[in-house]
Design a protein around this motif. Structure first.
Motif, PDB file in Angstrom:
ATOM      1  N   CYS A  15      16.700  75.010   4.525  1.00  0.00           N
ATOM      2  CA  CYS A  15      16.914  75.803   3.338  1.00  0.00           C
ATOM      3  C   CYS A  15      15.439  75.836   1.881  1.00  0.00           C
ATOM      4  CB  CYS A  15      17.849  74.352   2.076  1.00  0.00           C
ATOM      5  SG  CYS A  15      17.886  75.742  -0.122  1.00  0.00           S
ATOM      6  N   PRO A  16      15.692  77.062   2.052  1.00  0.00           N
ATOM      7  CA  PRO A  16      13.821  77.452   1.295  1.00  0.00           C
ATOM      8  C   PRO A  16      13.528  77.258   0.263  1.00  0.00           C
ATOM      9  CG  PRO A  16      15.046  79.132   0.480  1.00  0.00           C
ATOM     10  CD  PRO A  16      16.063  78.166   1.483  1.00  0.00           C
ATOM     11  N   ALA A  17      12.486  76.795  -0.646  1.00  0.00           N
ATOM     12  CA  ALA A  17      11.822  76.289  -1.500  1.00  0.00           C
ATOM     13  C   ALA A  17      12.367  76.913  -3.071  1.00  0.00           C
ATOM     14  CB  ALA A  17      11.008  75.920  -1.858  1.00  0.00           C
ATOM     15  N   MET A  18      12.795  76.811  -4.063  1.00  0.00           N
ATOM     16  CA  MET A  18      13.537  77.649  -4.876  1.00  0.00           C
ATOM     17  C   MET A  18      12.839  76.751  -6.386  1.00  0.00           C
ATOM     18  SD  MET A  18      15.421  79.779  -3.440  1.00  0.00           S
ATOM     19  CE  MET A  18      16.879  80.436  -4.609  1.00  0.00           C
ATOM     20  N   GLY A  19      12.692  77.541  -7.380  1.00  0.00           N
ATOM     21  CA  GLY A  19      12.490  77.491  -8.498  1.00  0.00           C
ATOM     22  C   GLY A  19      10.814  76.480  -8.489  1.00  0.00           C
ATOM     23  N   ALA A  20      11.151  75.204  -8.873  1.00  0.00           N
ATOM     24  CA  ALA A  20       9.866  74.383  -9.243  1.00  0.00           C
ATOM     25  C   ALA A  20      10.344  73.275  -8.019  1.00  0.00           C
ATOM     26  CB  ALA A  20      10.304  73.215 -10.678  1.00  0.00           C
ATOM     27  N   LYS A  68      26.189  68.676  20.646  1.00  0.00           N
ATOM     28  CA  LYS A  68      26.955  69.981  19.815  1.00  0.00           C
ATOM     29  C   LYS A  68      25.773  69.391  18.863  1.00  0.00           C
ATOM     30  CE  LYS A  68      31.174  71.672  17.899  1.00  0.00           C
ATOM     31  NZ  LYS A  68      32.603  71.431  17.524  1.00  0.00           N
ATOM     32  N   ILE A  69      24.959  70.136  18.233  1.00  0.00           N
ATOM     33  CA  ILE A  69      24.543  70.221  16.744  1.00  0.00           C
ATOM     34  C   ILE A  69      25.075  71.685  16.097  1.00  0.00           C
ATOM     35  CG2 ILE A  69      21.957  70.987  16.605  1.00  0.00           C
ATOM     36  CD1 ILE A  69      22.559  68.322  19.000  1.00  0.00           C
ATOM     37  N   ALA A  70      24.402  71.031  15.017  1.00  0.00           N
ATOM     38  CA  ALA A  70      24.708  71.070  13.597  1.00  0.00           C
ATOM     39  C   ALA A  70      23.405  72.553  12.708  1.00  0.00           C
ATOM     40  CB  ALA A  70      25.622  70.931  12.136  1.00  0.00           C
ATOM     41  N   VAL A  71      23.426  73.457  12.673  1.00  0.00           N
ATOM     42  CA  VAL A  71      22.512  73.855  11.962  1.00  0.00           C
ATOM     43  C   VAL A  71      22.600  75.085  10.781  1.00  0.00           C
ATOM     44  CG1 VAL A  71      20.274  75.723  12.309  1.00  0.00           C
ATOM     45  CG2 VAL A  71      21.393  74.587  14.650  1.00  0.00           C
ATOM     46  N   VAL A  72      22.436  73.689   9.697  1.00  0.00           N
ATOM     47  CA  VAL A  72      23.357  74.448   8.468  1.00  0.00           C
ATOM     48  C   VAL A  72      22.373  74.692   7.969  1.00  0.00           C
ATOM     49  CG1 VAL A  72      25.001  73.918   6.454  1.00  0.00           C
ATOM     50  CG2 VAL A  72      24.953  72.547   8.622  1.00  0.00           C
ATOM     51  N   TYR A  73      22.247  75.986   6.859  1.00  0.00           N
ATOM     52  CA  TYR A  73      21.057  76.791   6.338  1.00  0.00           C
ATOM     53  C   TYR A  73      21.463  78.029   5.299  1.00  0.00           C
ATOM     54  CZ  TYR A  73      22.491  80.709   7.725  1.00  0.00           C
ATOM     55  OH  TYR A  73      22.631  82.745   8.069  1.00  0.00           O
ATOM     56  N   LEU A 120      15.386  72.310  -3.258  1.00  0.00           N
ATOM     57  CA  LEU A 120      17.233  73.574  -3.063  1.00  0.00           C
ATOM     58  C   LEU A 120      17.553  73.682  -3.468  1.00  0.00           C
ATOM     59  CD1 LEU A 120      17.455  70.225  -1.047  1.00  0.00           C
ATOM     60  CD2 LEU A 120      16.369  71.494   0.044  1.00  0.00           C
ATOM     61  N   GLU A 121      18.382  75.273  -2.865  1.00  0.00           N
ATOM     62  CA  GLU A 121      18.676  76.064  -3.848  1.00  0.00           C
ATOM     63  C   GLU A 121      19.737  75.356  -4.482  1.00  0.00           C
ATOM     64  OE1 GLU A 121      22.114  78.597  -4.224  1.00  0.00           O
ATOM     65  OE2 GLU A 121      22.344  77.200  -2.570  1.00  0.00           O
ATOM     66  N   GLU A 122      19.819  75.478  -5.854  1.00  0.00           N
ATOM     67  CA  GLU A 122      21.179  74.926  -6.523  1.00  0.00           C
ATOM     68  C   GLU A 122      23.130  74.826  -6.355  1.00  0.00           C
ATOM     69  OE1 GLU A 122      18.338  73.040 -10.226  1.00  0.00           O
ATOM     70  OE2 GLU A 122      18.929  74.901  -9.677  1.00  0.00           O
ATOM     71  N   SER A 123      22.903  76.040  -6.396  1.00  0.00           N
ATOM     72  CA  SER A 123      24.614  76.827  -6.526  1.00  0.00           C
ATOM     73  C   SER A 123      25.343  75.841  -5.017  1.00  0.00           C
ATOM     74  CB  SER A 123      24.475  77.574  -6.422  1.00  0.00           C
ATOM     75  OG  SER A 123      24.373  79.020  -5.330  1.00  0.00           O
ATOM     76  N   GLU A 124      24.609  76.711  -4.081  1.00  0.00           N
ATOM     77  CA  GLU A 124      25.703  76.192  -1.994  1.00  0.00           C
ATOM     78  C   GLU A 124      24.611  75.582  -1.592  1.00  0.00           C
ATOM     79  OE1 GLU A 124      26.213  79.840   0.175  1.00  0.00           O
ATOM     80  OE2 GLU A 124      26.677  80.384  -1.965  1.00  0.00           O
ATOM     81  N   PHE A 125      23.708  75.143  -1.400  1.00  0.00           N
ATOM     82  CA  PHE A 125      22.749  74.211  -0.469  1.00  0.00           C
ATOM     83  C   PHE A 125      22.758  72.530  -1.319  1.00  0.00           C
ATOM     84  CE2 PHE A 125      20.502  72.286   1.630  1.00  0.00           C
ATOM     85  CZ  PHE A 125      20.670  72.235   3.326  1.00  0.00           C
ATOM     86  N   GLU A 126      22.646  72.356  -2.206  1.00  0.00           N
ATOM     87  CA  GLU A 126      22.608  71.241  -2.941  1.00  0.00           C
ATOM     88  C   GLU A 126      23.749  70.594  -3.062  1.00  0.00           C
ATOM     89  OE1 GLU A 126      21.084  68.093  -4.313  1.00  0.00           O
ATOM     90  OE2 GLU A 126      19.315  69.380  -4.139  1.00  0.00           O
ATOM     91  N   PRO A 127      25.051  71.401  -3.685  1.00  0.00           N
ATOM     92  CA  PRO A 127      26.095  70.766  -3.806  1.00  0.00           C
ATOM     93  C   PRO A 127      26.533  69.708  -1.844  1.00  0.00           C
ATOM     94  CG  PRO A 127      25.658  72.125  -5.250  1.00  0.00           C
ATOM     95  CD  PRO A 127      24.682  72.188  -4.082  1.00  0.00           C
ATOM     96  N   MET A 128      26.509  70.558  -1.628  1.00  0.00           N
ATOM     97  CA  MET A 128      27.186  70.920   0.771  1.00  0.00           C
ATOM     98  C   MET A 128      25.955  69.311   0.762  1.00  0.00           C
ATOM     99  SD  MET A 128      25.280  71.125   3.336  1.00  0.00           S
ATOM    100  CE  MET A 128      24.367  72.352   3.232  1.00  0.00           C
ATOM    101  N   PHE A 129      24.311  69.735   0.736  1.00  0.00           N
ATOM    102  CA  PHE A 129      23.396  68.362   1.031  1.00  0.00           C
ATOM    103  C   PHE A 129      23.621  67.524   0.577  1.00  0.00           C
ATOM    104  CE2 PHE A 129      20.040  66.062   1.981  1.00  0.00           C
ATOM    105  CZ  PHE A 129      19.496  65.870   3.162  1.00  0.00           C
ATOM    106  N   GLY A 189       4.316  73.392  -0.396  1.00  0.00           N
ATOM    107  CA  GLY A 189       5.482  72.225   0.260  1.00  0.00           C
ATOM    108  C   GLY A 189       6.343  71.020  -0.084  1.00  0.00           C
ATOM    109  N   GLU A 190       5.427  71.501  -1.733  1.00  0.00           N
ATOM    110  CA  GLU A 190       6.301  69.419  -1.636  1.00  0.00           C
ATOM    111  C   GLU A 190       7.680  69.254  -1.423  1.00  0.00           C
ATOM    112  OE1 GLU A 190       6.326  67.592  -5.838  1.00  0.00           O
ATOM    113  OE2 GLU A 190       4.502  68.716  -6.280  1.00  0.00           O
ATOM    114  N   TRP A 191       8.231  70.354  -1.997  1.00  0.00           N
ATOM    115  CA  TRP A 191       9.875  70.371  -2.106  1.00  0.00           C
ATOM    116  C   TRP A 191      10.034  69.644  -0.893  1.00  0.00           C
ATOM    117  CZ3 TRP A 191       8.662  74.604   1.507  1.00  0.00           C
ATOM    118  CH2 TRP A 191       9.786  74.829   2.410  1.00  0.00           C
TER     119      TRP A 191
END
Length: 140
Positions: free
Chosen positions: A56-61, A3-8, A64-73, A96-98
């Motif tokens: 997760c896409p690259a955001m800002g500089a 069972k594999i989680a694909v989280v995005y 990772l996306e800061e409001s939902e993805f970063e806290p979850m990760f 692609g540095e992120w």
């Protein structure tokens, strides 16, 4: 059965399309894929899966996306030691540095990166979607 989680997280649909292709790759190997947004996933669920793909896409500089993805990760990081993981995402600028930073972070957490990460500029083309399917298959 694995069972594999694909989280995005996806703002424009590009990373969502990549996540769907990752799930297709998981299913092609006979495993179960749970396609979940960052808002639908928590660190407590990580143990329910034999492996996880995070997108997760690259955001800002190039971060990772800061409001939902970063806290979850960040919450998941303590559970990544020894866990099979793969990363994917899209970007609109930069190099692609992120993704390089994210891979290094996962390695520091003890995650087992099962394959090269998949990144694409803007919307994924056929090659990027094929690479996402291969990424999903590699997690099984």
């Amino acid at each position: 059965m694995s069972k594999i989680a694909v989280v995005y997280w996806s703002g424009t649909g590009n990373t969502e399309a990549m996540a769907s292709a990752v799930a297709e790759g998981v299913k092609s190997k006979g495993a179960e894929a749970a396609l979940l947004t960052a808002a639908e996933f928590s660190a407590g669920q990580l143990g329910e899966y034999s492996a996880a793909a995070f997108g997760c896409p690259a955001m800002g500089a190039e971060q990772l996306e800061e409001s939902e993805f970063e806290p979850m990760f960040t919450a998941c990081e303590a559970g990544l030691n020894g866990k099979k993981v793969a990363l994917f995402g899209s970007y609109g600028w930069g190099s692609g540095e992120w993704m390089q930073s994210w891979e290094a972070r996962c390695k520091e957490d003890g995650a087992v990166l099962v394959c090269d990460s998949v990144i694409c500029n803007e919307a994924p083309d056929d090659d990027a979607l094929a690479a996402c399917r291969a990424l999903g298959a590699a997690l099984v």
